[in-house]
Write a protein that holds these residues in place. Structure first.
Motif, mmCIF file in Angstrom:
data_model
loop_
_atom_site.group_PDB
_atom_site.id
_atom_site.type_symbol
_atom_site.label_atom_id
_atom_site.label_comp_id
_atom_site.label_asym_id
_atom_site.label_seq_id
_atom_site.Cartn_x
_atom_site.Cartn_y
_atom_site.Cartn_z
ATOM 1 N N MET A 34 0.841 -1.194 0.000
ATOM 2 C CA MET A 34 0.000 0.000 0.000
ATOM 3 C C MET A 34 0.885 1.257 0.000
ATOM 4 S SD MET A 34 -3.198 0.795 2.341
ATOM 5 C CE MET A 34 -3.527 2.364 3.048
ATOM 6 N N ALA A 35 0.505 2.266 -0.817
ATOM 7 C CA ALA A 35 1.346 3.460 -0.956
ATOM 8 C C ALA A 35 1.290 4.325 0.300
ATOM 9 C CB ALA A 35 0.894 4.271 -2.160
ATOM 10 N N ASP A 36 2.411 4.925 0.621
ATOM 11 C CA ASP A 36 2.587 5.724 1.811
ATOM 12 C C ASP A 36 3.206 7.058 1.362
ATOM 13 O OD1 ASP A 36 2.850 6.231 4.476
ATOM 14 O OD2 ASP A 36 4.491 4.810 4.829
ATOM 15 N N HIS A 37 2.990 8.126 2.118
ATOM 16 C CA HIS A 37 3.655 9.398 1.803
ATOM 17 C C HIS A 37 4.699 9.679 2.874
ATOM 18 C CE1 HIS A 37 1.260 11.195 -1.536
ATOM 19 N NE2 HIS A 37 0.533 10.145 -1.220
ATOM 20 N N PHE A 38 5.869 10.136 2.462
ATOM 21 C CA PHE A 38 6.958 10.344 3.427
ATOM 22 C C PHE A 38 7.967 11.309 2.808
ATOM 23 C CE2 PHE A 38 7.142 6.375 1.050
ATOM 24 C CZ PHE A 38 8.281 6.570 0.263
ATOM 25 N N GLN A 39 8.877 11.782 3.639
ATOM 26 C CA GLN A 39 9.984 12.583 3.117
ATOM 27 C C GLN A 39 11.227 11.719 3.029
ATOM 28 O OE1 GLN A 39 10.184 16.218 5.603
ATOM 29 N NE2 GLN A 39 9.710 17.260 3.674
ATOM 30 N N LEU A 40 12.041 12.002 2.033
ATOM 31 C CA LEU A 40 13.314 11.298 1.879
ATOM 32 C C LEU A 40 14.445 12.302 2.082
ATOM 33 C CD1 LEU A 40 12.627 9.142 -1.317
ATOM 34 C CD2 LEU A 40 12.833 8.301 1.030
ATOM 35 N N ARG A 41 15.469 11.866 2.811
ATOM 36 C CA ARG A 41 16.654 12.711 3.026
ATOM 37 C C ARG A 41 17.817 12.126 2.221
ATOM 38 N NH1 ARG A 41 16.814 12.686 8.260
ATOM 39 N NH2 ARG A 41 15.993 14.770 8.558
ATOM 40 N N LEU A 42 18.464 12.975 1.428
ATOM 41 C CA LEU A 42 19.572 12.493 0.593
ATOM 42 C C LEU A 42 20.789 12.218 1.463
ATOM 43 C CD1 LEU A 42 20.530 11.959 -2.339
ATOM 44 C CD2 LEU A 42 21.445 14.300 -2.339
ATOM 45 N N VAL A 43 21.327 11.008 1.358
ATOM 46 C CA VAL A 43 22.523 10.696 2.142
ATOM 47 C C VAL A 43 23.763 10.512 1.267
ATOM 48 C CG1 VAL A 43 21.366 9.733 4.159
ATOM 49 C CG2 VAL A 43 21.861 8.232 2.262
ATOM 50 N N GLU A 44 23.559 10.222 -0.014
ATOM 51 C CA GLU A 44 24.738 10.038 -0.870
ATOM 52 C C GLU A 44 24.319 10.194 -2.322
ATOM 53 O OE1 GLU A 44 27.813 8.129 -3.183
ATOM 54 O OE2 GLU A 44 25.887 7.152 -2.919
ATOM 55 N N SER A 45 25.220 10.732 -3.121
ATOM 56 C CA SER A 45 24.904 10.940 -4.537
ATOM 57 C C SER A 45 26.206 10.903 -5.337
ATOM 58 C CB SER A 45 24.214 12.308 -4.648
ATOM 59 O OG SER A 45 24.302 12.833 -5.932
ATOM 60 N N ARG A 69 14.471 7.454 4.668
ATOM 61 C CA ARG A 69 13.234 8.141 5.059
ATOM 62 C C ARG A 69 13.543 9.074 6.226
ATOM 63 N NH1 ARG A 69 7.757 4.682 4.512
ATOM 64 N NH2 ARG A 69 7.232 6.077 6.221
ATOM 65 N N ALA A 70 13.004 10.305 6.154
ATOM 66 C CA ALA A 70 13.277 11.292 7.201
ATOM 67 C C ALA A 70 12.704 10.863 8.539
ATOM 68 C CB ALA A 70 12.716 12.652 6.785
ATOM 69 N N ASP A 71 11.653 10.013 8.507
ATOM 70 C CA ASP A 71 11.058 9.544 9.769
ATOM 71 C C ASP A 71 11.798 8.336 10.337
ATOM 72 O OD1 ASP A 71 10.296 7.485 8.100
ATOM 73 O OD2 ASP A 71 8.154 7.931 8.161
ATOM 74 N N GLY A 72 12.886 7.936 9.680
ATOM 75 C CA GLY A 72 13.700 6.832 10.185
ATOM 76 C C GLY A 72 13.142 5.454 9.900
ATOM 77 N N GLN A 73 11.956 5.400 9.294
ATOM 78 C CA GLN A 73 11.331 4.099 9.007
ATOM 79 C C GLN A 73 11.995 3.459 7.782
ATOM 80 O OE1 GLN A 73 8.778 2.586 10.847
ATOM 81 N NE2 GLN A 73 9.458 4.244 12.186
ATOM 82 N N PRO A 74 12.060 2.133 7.746
ATOM 83 C CA PRO A 74 12.523 1.485 6.517
ATOM 84 C C PRO A 74 11.435 1.551 5.448
ATOM 85 C CG PRO A 74 11.903 -0.173 8.133
ATOM 86 C CD PRO A 74 11.704 1.163 8.795
ATOM 87 N N LEU A 75 11.831 1.338 4.202
ATOM 88 C CA LEU A 75 10.857 1.334 3.110
ATOM 89 C C LEU A 75 10.505 -0.112 2.755
ATOM 90 C CD1 LEU A 75 9.438 3.115 0.797
ATOM 91 C CD2 LEU A 75 11.237 2.159 -0.655
ATOM 92 N N ALA A 76 9.211 -0.412 2.834
ATOM 93 C CA ALA A 76 8.749 -1.727 2.387
ATOM 94 C C ALA A 76 8.438 -1.621 0.894
ATOM 95 C CB ALA A 76 7.502 -2.131 3.158
ATOM 96 N N PHE A 77 9.028 -2.471 0.093
ATOM 97 C CA PHE A 77 8.716 -2.485 -1.342
ATOM 98 C C PHE A 77 9.009 -3.866 -1.884
ATOM 99 C CE2 PHE A 77 12.596 -2.482 -4.085
ATOM 100 C CZ PHE A 77 13.548 -2.612 -3.077
#
Ligand SMILES: Cc1cc2nc3c(=O)[nH]c(=O)nc-3n(C[C@H](O)[C@H](O)[C@H](O)COP(=O)(O)OP(=O)(O)OC[C@H]3O[C@@H](n4cnc5c(N)ncnc54)[C@H](O)[C@@H]3O)c2cc1C
Length: 248
Positions: free
Chosen positions: A1-12, A26-34
C-alpha cells in the motif's frame, strides 16, 4: 500500500556521464517496504506553484523480502527536465517529498517458466538490480535460468555493469549480455553483444513454453521488444512491461 513520506539524501554520485545514483533514507527513520521492481514517486512544484510528480524505480539491493533502510534510485539526465534539475541540485541532507511504493513490474511466485528474459535500456536496468536477491533464491532452487539483455551505446553507459557481471560470475544460471549499439568495449567480455537489445533476441530463440519476459526502460525499446517477442509466439501474459514515459 502506498505511503507518503519525506526522503533525506545521504549520498549521490555519477554512475555514468549522464546518470546520477542517489541514495536516500526516510526522514522519519522508518525502513521502506517495497517489492523489487516497484517504483516511487517524487512530488514537487514547478516555479509557478503547480504540483507535479515523477516516477523512479527503486534500485536498492536488499534481501529481497524485508524493508530496506536505503532508498536508491538512478536518474537519467533530461535536458530542461524539472525533476532532473531538482534531484541533480539536491544537497546532501536535502529533503524531498515522496510516495510509494507503486507498480506491478515484479516477479510472481506463480510463474513457473524455466527462463527469465530480462531486457532493459538505460536506467531501466534498476529494477533488475533490486531483484538480484530474488533471482539468487530462484536459481538456488534449481531448474531456472535468467538472461539479462542490457542495451547501451557504449560501456560507460552500462549502469551497475560491474555488479551484474559479478553476479553472473558467482551464479552460473545468470547470464549478463551487455548489448553495445555504438562502440564495443575496449576489452570485450565473453557475453558482450554488438547491436540493439531486440536484435540479440533472435539468438536466444524465445519460446512460449520456456520464457517469461520483462521489459523496462525506453518506451520505443519496450514496444519493439514486445512486438518481437509476440512474433516469437510469447503470449501477452508472459511479457511484463514498465515504460519510462514522461509523466508531465
Ligand atoms: C514507472 C516509471 C518509472 C520510471 N523510473 C525511472 C528511473 O528509474 N530513472 C529515470 O531516470 N527515469 C525514470 N522514469 C522517468 C521519470 O519519471 C521522468 O519522466 C524523467 O526523469 C524526466 O523527468 P524530468 O522532470 O527531468 O523531465 P520533464 O520536465 O518531465 O521533461 C523535460 C522535457 O524532456 C522530455 N523528456 C522527458 N523524459 C524524457 C526522456 N526520458 N528522454 C527524452 N526526453 C524526455 C519531455 O517530454 C520534456 O519535453 C520513470 C517513469 C515511469 C513512468
Amino acid at each position: 500500500m502506498a505511503d507518503h513520506f519525506q526522503l533525506r539524501l545521504v549520498e549521490s554520485h555519477m554512475l555514468a556521464p549522464t546518470v546520477r545514483h542517489l541514495s536516500f533514507e526516510r526522514a522519519d527513520g522508518q525502513p521502506l517496504a517495497f517489492v523489487p521492481g516497484q517504483f516511487l514517486q517524487v512530488h514537487f512544484h514547478y516555479d509557478d506553484g503547480t504540483a507535479t510528480k515523477r516516477s523512479y524505480s527503486v534500485g536498492t539491493v536488499g534481501d529481497g523480502s524485508s524493508p530496506v533502510q536505503r532508498v536508491e534510485i538512478a536518474v537519467s539526465y533530461v535536458e530542461g527536465g524539472a525533476a532532473t534539475k531538482l534531484l541533480g541540485e539536491l544537497p546532501i541532507s536535502g529533503l524531498i517529498d515522496a510516495s510509494g511504493p507503486y507498480g506491478r513490474f515484479c516477479l510472481q511466485d506463480t510463474d513457473t517458466h524455466p527462463r527469465y528474459l530480462l531486457m532493459a535500456t538505460g536506467t531501466g536496468v534498476t529494477p533488475y538490480r533490486a531483484m538480484l536477491p530474488r533471482f539468487e533464491k530462484l536459481l538456488a532452487a534449481g531448474g531456472r535460468e535468467v538472461v539479462l539483455l542490457y542495451g547501451a551505446r557504449n560501456e560507460t553507459e552500462l549502469l551497475y555493469g560491474e555488479e551484474f557481471e559479478a553476479f553472473a560470475q558467482s551464479h552460473p544460471g545468470f547470464t549478463f549480455h551487455g548489448c553495445l549499439s555504438r562502440q564495443p568495449r575496449a576489452v570485450p567480455r565473453p557475453h558482450d553483444r554488438n547491436g540493439h537489445v531486440q536484435n540479440v533476441l533472435a539468438e536466444l530463440q524465445p519460446h512460449a513454453d520456456r520464457d517469461i519476459a520483462y521489459l523496462c526502460g525506453n518506451p520505443n525499446m519496450v514496444d519493439a521488444a514486445f512486438t518481437a517477442l509476440q512474433e516469437f509466439g510469447l503470449p501477452v501474459k508472459q511479457i511484463r512491461r514498465e515504460k519510462y514515459v514522461s509523466s508531465r
